[in-house]
Design a protein around this motif. Sequence first.
Motif, PDB file in Angstrom:
ATOM      1  N   VAL A 111      19.407   1.005 -37.681  1.00  0.00           N
ATOM      2  CA  VAL A 111      18.366   2.004 -37.449  1.00  0.00           C
ATOM      3  C   VAL A 111      17.653   1.630 -36.159  1.00  0.00           C
ATOM      4  CG1 VAL A 111      16.332   3.164 -38.367  1.00  0.00           C
ATOM      5  CG2 VAL A 111      18.064   2.279 -39.944  1.00  0.00           C
ATOM      6  N   SER A 112      17.659   2.539 -35.198  1.00  0.00           N
ATOM      7  CA  SER A 112      17.027   2.290 -33.889  1.00  0.00           C
ATOM      8  C   SER A 112      17.539   0.998 -33.261  1.00  0.00           C
ATOM      9  CB  SER A 112      15.502   2.265 -34.014  1.00  0.00           C
ATOM     10  OG  SER A 112      15.008   3.537 -34.328  1.00  0.00           O
ATOM     11  N   GLY A 113      18.819   0.745 -33.434  1.00  0.00           N
ATOM     12  CA  GLY A 113      19.419  -0.444 -32.836  1.00  0.00           C
ATOM     13  C   GLY A 113      19.237  -1.714 -33.640  1.00  0.00           C
ATOM     14  N   VAL A 114      18.525  -1.648 -34.770  1.00  0.00           N
ATOM     15  CA  VAL A 114      18.325  -2.825 -35.621  1.00  0.00           C
ATOM     16  C   VAL A 114      19.430  -2.855 -36.674  1.00  0.00           C
ATOM     17  CG1 VAL A 114      16.772  -4.035 -37.194  1.00  0.00           C
ATOM     18  CG2 VAL A 114      15.831  -2.708 -35.283  1.00  0.00           C
ATOM     19  N   ALA A 115      20.328  -3.827 -36.578  1.00  0.00           N
ATOM     20  CA  ALA A 115      21.440  -3.933 -37.526  1.00  0.00           C
ATOM     21  C   ALA A 115      20.923  -4.343 -38.902  1.00  0.00           C
ATOM     22  CB  ALA A 115      22.461  -4.950 -37.027  1.00  0.00           C
ATOM     23  N   LEU A 116      21.465  -3.710 -39.931  1.00  0.00           N
ATOM     24  CA  LEU A 116      21.068  -4.001 -41.306  1.00  0.00           C
ATOM     25  C   LEU A 116      22.279  -4.454 -42.116  1.00  0.00           C
ATOM     26  CD1 LEU A 116      18.729  -0.923 -41.918  1.00  0.00           C
ATOM     27  CD2 LEU A 116      18.036  -3.297 -41.508  1.00  0.00           C
ATOM     28  N   PRO A 117      22.049  -5.184 -43.206  1.00  0.00           N
ATOM     29  CA  PRO A 117      23.173  -5.683 -44.010  1.00  0.00           C
ATOM     30  C   PRO A 117      23.989  -4.531 -44.591  1.00  0.00           C
ATOM     31  CG  PRO A 117      21.115  -6.744 -44.646  1.00  0.00           C
ATOM     32  CD  PRO A 117      20.753  -5.613 -43.749  1.00  0.00           C
ATOM     33  N   PRO A 118      25.270  -4.754 -44.834  1.00  0.00           N
ATOM     34  CA  PRO A 118      26.086  -3.721 -45.482  1.00  0.00           C
ATOM     35  C   PRO A 118      25.698  -3.558 -46.951  1.00  0.00           C
ATOM     36  CG  PRO A 118      27.342  -5.754 -45.246  1.00  0.00           C
ATOM     37  CD  PRO A 118      26.055  -5.964 -44.513  1.00  0.00           C
ATOM     38  N   GLY A 119      26.074  -2.418 -47.498  1.00  0.00           N
ATOM     39  CA  GLY A 119      25.895  -2.205 -48.927  1.00  0.00           C
ATOM     40  C   GLY A 119      24.549  -1.672 -49.350  1.00  0.00           C
ATOM     41  N   VAL A 121      21.636   1.098 -50.099  1.00  0.00           N
ATOM     42  CA  VAL A 121      21.675   2.464 -50.622  1.00  0.00           C
ATOM     43  C   VAL A 121      20.297   3.097 -50.445  1.00  0.00           C
ATOM     44  CG1 VAL A 121      23.505   1.965 -52.292  1.00  0.00           C
ATOM     45  CG2 VAL A 121      21.104   1.629 -52.939  1.00  0.00           C
ATOM     46  N   GLU A 122      20.177   4.364 -50.820  1.00  0.00           N
ATOM     47  CA  GLU A 122      18.883   5.030 -50.737  1.00  0.00           C
ATOM     48  C   GLU A 122      17.820   4.240 -51.486  1.00  0.00           C
ATOM     49  OE1 GLU A 122      16.712   9.321 -51.705  1.00  0.00           O
ATOM     50  OE2 GLU A 122      18.764   8.960 -52.365  1.00  0.00           O
ATOM     51  N   ALA A 123      16.684   4.067 -50.866  1.00  0.00           N
ATOM     52  CA  ALA A 123      15.515   3.371 -51.430  1.00  0.00           C
ATOM     53  C   ALA A 123      15.682   1.856 -51.502  1.00  0.00           C
ATOM     54  CB  ALA A 123      15.147   3.916 -52.810  1.00  0.00           C
ATOM     55  N   SER A 124      16.738   1.296 -50.889  1.00  0.00           N
ATOM     56  CA  SER A 124      16.863  -0.162 -50.844  1.00  0.00           C
ATOM     57  C   SER A 124      15.704  -0.776 -50.073  1.00  0.00           C
ATOM     58  CB  SER A 124      18.170  -0.575 -50.153  1.00  0.00           C
ATOM     59  OG  SER A 124      19.287  -0.358 -50.968  1.00  0.00           O
ATOM     60  N   ARG A 125      15.185  -1.889 -50.585  1.00  0.00           N
ATOM     61  CA  ARG A 125      14.175  -2.644 -49.837  1.00  0.00           C
ATOM     62  C   ARG A 125      14.894  -3.411 -48.737  1.00  0.00           C
ATOM     63  NH1 ARG A 125      11.655  -5.530 -53.776  1.00  0.00           N
ATOM     64  NH2 ARG A 125       9.796  -4.215 -53.878  1.00  0.00           N
ATOM     65  N   LEU A 126      14.387  -3.345 -47.523  1.00  0.00           N
ATOM     66  CA  LEU A 126      15.012  -4.044 -46.412  1.00  0.00           C
ATOM     67  C   LEU A 126      14.675  -5.532 -46.475  1.00  0.00           C
ATOM     68  CD1 LEU A 126      14.276  -1.494 -43.538  1.00  0.00           C
ATOM     69  CD2 LEU A 126      16.255  -1.605 -45.071  1.00  0.00           C
ATOM     70  N   PRO A 127      15.529  -6.386 -45.888  1.00  0.00           N
ATOM     71  CA  PRO A 127      15.239  -7.821 -45.904  1.00  0.00           C
ATOM     72  C   PRO A 127      13.860  -8.157 -45.348  1.00  0.00           C
ATOM     73  CG  PRO A 127      17.477  -7.414 -45.125  1.00  0.00           C
ATOM     74  CD  PRO A 127      16.818  -6.081 -45.243  1.00  0.00           C
ATOM     75  N   GLU A 128      13.426  -7.418 -44.358  1.00  0.00           N
ATOM     76  CA  GLU A 128      12.075  -7.520 -43.821  1.00  0.00           C
ATOM     77  C   GLU A 128      11.750  -6.200 -43.121  1.00  0.00           C
ATOM     78  OE1 GLU A 128      11.898 -10.673 -41.036  1.00  0.00           O
ATOM     79  OE2 GLU A 128      13.271  -9.747 -39.616  1.00  0.00           O
ATOM     80  N   PRO A 129      10.477  -5.863 -42.987  1.00  0.00           N
ATOM     81  CA  PRO A 129      10.126  -4.614 -42.301  1.00  0.00           C
ATOM     82  C   PRO A 129      10.651  -4.601 -40.872  1.00  0.00           C
ATOM     83  CG  PRO A 129       8.229  -5.484 -43.485  1.00  0.00           C
ATOM     84  CD  PRO A 129       9.279  -6.560 -43.515  1.00  0.00           C
ATOM     85  N   ILE A 130      11.058  -3.423 -40.415  1.00  0.00           N
ATOM     86  CA  ILE A 130      11.615  -3.299 -39.071  1.00  0.00           C
ATOM     87  C   ILE A 130      10.841  -2.247 -38.271  1.00  0.00           C
ATOM     88  CG2 ILE A 130      13.921  -4.089 -39.710  1.00  0.00           C
ATOM     89  CD1 ILE A 130      14.808  -1.164 -39.812  1.00  0.00           C
ATOM     90  N   PHE A 131      10.835  -2.422 -36.967  1.00  0.00           N
ATOM     91  CA  PHE A 131      10.193  -1.515 -36.021  1.00  0.00           C
ATOM     92  C   PHE A 131      11.253  -0.549 -35.517  1.00  0.00           C
ATOM     93  CE2 PHE A 131       8.693  -0.960 -31.440  1.00  0.00           C
ATOM     94  CZ  PHE A 131       7.642  -0.102 -31.758  1.00  0.00           C
ATOM     95  N   THR A 132      11.072   0.754 -35.810  1.00  0.00           N
ATOM     96  CA  THR A 132      12.095   1.743 -35.460  1.00  0.00           C
ATOM     97  C   THR A 132      11.437   2.897 -34.695  1.00  0.00           C
ATOM     98  OG1 THR A 132      11.835   2.881 -37.587  1.00  0.00           O
ATOM     99  CG2 THR A 132      13.485   1.143 -37.461  1.00  0.00           C
ATOM    100  N   PRO A 133      11.103   2.685 -33.435  1.00  0.00           N
ATOM    101  CA  PRO A 133      10.358   3.686 -32.668  1.00  0.00           C
ATOM    102  C   PRO A 133      11.189   4.931 -32.367  1.00  0.00           C
ATOM    103  CG  PRO A 133      11.127   1.934 -31.239  1.00  0.00           C
ATOM    104  CD  PRO A 133      11.453   1.511 -32.632  1.00  0.00           C
ATOM    105  N   SER A 134      10.476   5.970 -31.951  1.00  0.00           N
ATOM    106  CA  SER A 134      11.155   7.182 -31.488  1.00  0.00           C
ATOM    107  C   SER A 134      10.383   7.743 -30.303  1.00  0.00           C
ATOM    108  CB  SER A 134      11.249   8.223 -32.609  1.00  0.00           C
ATOM    109  OG  SER A 134       9.975   8.772 -32.899  1.00  0.00           O
ATOM    110  N   THR A 135      10.999   8.693 -29.630  1.00  0.00           N
ATOM    111  CA  THR A 135      10.315   9.365 -28.537  1.00  0.00           C
ATOM    112  C   THR A 135       9.167  10.201 -29.097  1.00  0.00           C
ATOM    113  OG1 THR A 135      11.841  11.239 -28.696  1.00  0.00           O
ATOM    114  CG2 THR A 135      12.407   9.476 -27.135  1.00  0.00           C
ATOM    115  N   LYS A 136       8.222  10.520 -28.237  1.00  0.00           N
ATOM    116  CA  LYS A 136       7.072  11.344 -28.620  1.00  0.00           C
ATOM    117  C   LYS A 136       7.171  12.631 -27.823  1.00  0.00           C
ATOM    118  CE  LYS A 136       2.002  10.947 -28.865  1.00  0.00           C
ATOM    119  NZ  LYS A 136       1.810  10.873 -30.316  1.00  0.00           N
TER     120      LYS A 136
END
Length: 277
Positions: A111-119, A121-136
């Motif tokens: 997500v936004s270039g931040v690689a996440l572990p495989p497997g 699913v929807e609503a999975s808790r991420l290993p740690e919070p990530i910063f996923t910016p977007s354009t404004k």
Amino acid sequence: MELLHSGKVRDVYADGDDILLVASDRVSIYDVVLPTAIPDKGKILTQLSLWWFEQLADIVPNHIVSATDVPAEWAGRAVRCERLEMVMVECIARGYLAGSGLKDYGRDGAVSGVALPPGLVEASRLPEPIFTPSTKVAPGAGHDEPMTYEDVERAVGADVAAELRRITLEVYRRGSEIAARNGILIADTKIELGFSGGVLKLGDELLTPDSSRFWAADEWQPGGTPRYLDKQFLRDWSAKSDWDRTAPGPEIPEDVVEATRNRYVEVYERLTGDRWR
């Protein structure tokens, strides 16, 4: 006073050196303002934002000048604010996989270039919070697009990018701790930041059902759809219709209006511990 801007939910007025930010009961989904209002929504967003600004004041300053020095007809849903030079980056933190993040992960494993572990699913808790910016993107000029951290560095410089990420993740972490104590999970949130006198400050709203994805903690489990306490409820309702997500949007049935308002009230009462009047 001069009307500077009328957004999807808020109207912005100039008043001397300050601005007045007035939250309406309008509701938007997929960048379209629906023709039916949600009663009390503007006041709930304003009062909840003020509560959060106070809770998180030690992390980052905010733009609030006064919550009471506003015209009487806007009492409760307007705030007097500093003028900020807004950073043209949508600052988003995610602690769970949902929404566009889930779609991006399914396509890219990131997500936004931040690689996440495989497997995951929807609503999975991420290993740690990530910063996923977007354009404004300005209203009517298209949709916000995901940015990588490197994109942000190129847009605003390395020092500002690092501060945007630090503030966003700390706001999310602290907010999540407070919410969890009240039975709410914050899946993700978006904050707005701008400069005043060379200092980054929070603007707009903070950790509301419009800017965040709130879930009932006791109904959460990975792979399922938790009970939403935000406007995702409206998105899900609209998905069952034949609306093509272009303006004009459909009228909202009375029972859906009531259910949506009830979710906004529930979030306010759970978080603040106060009864909504």
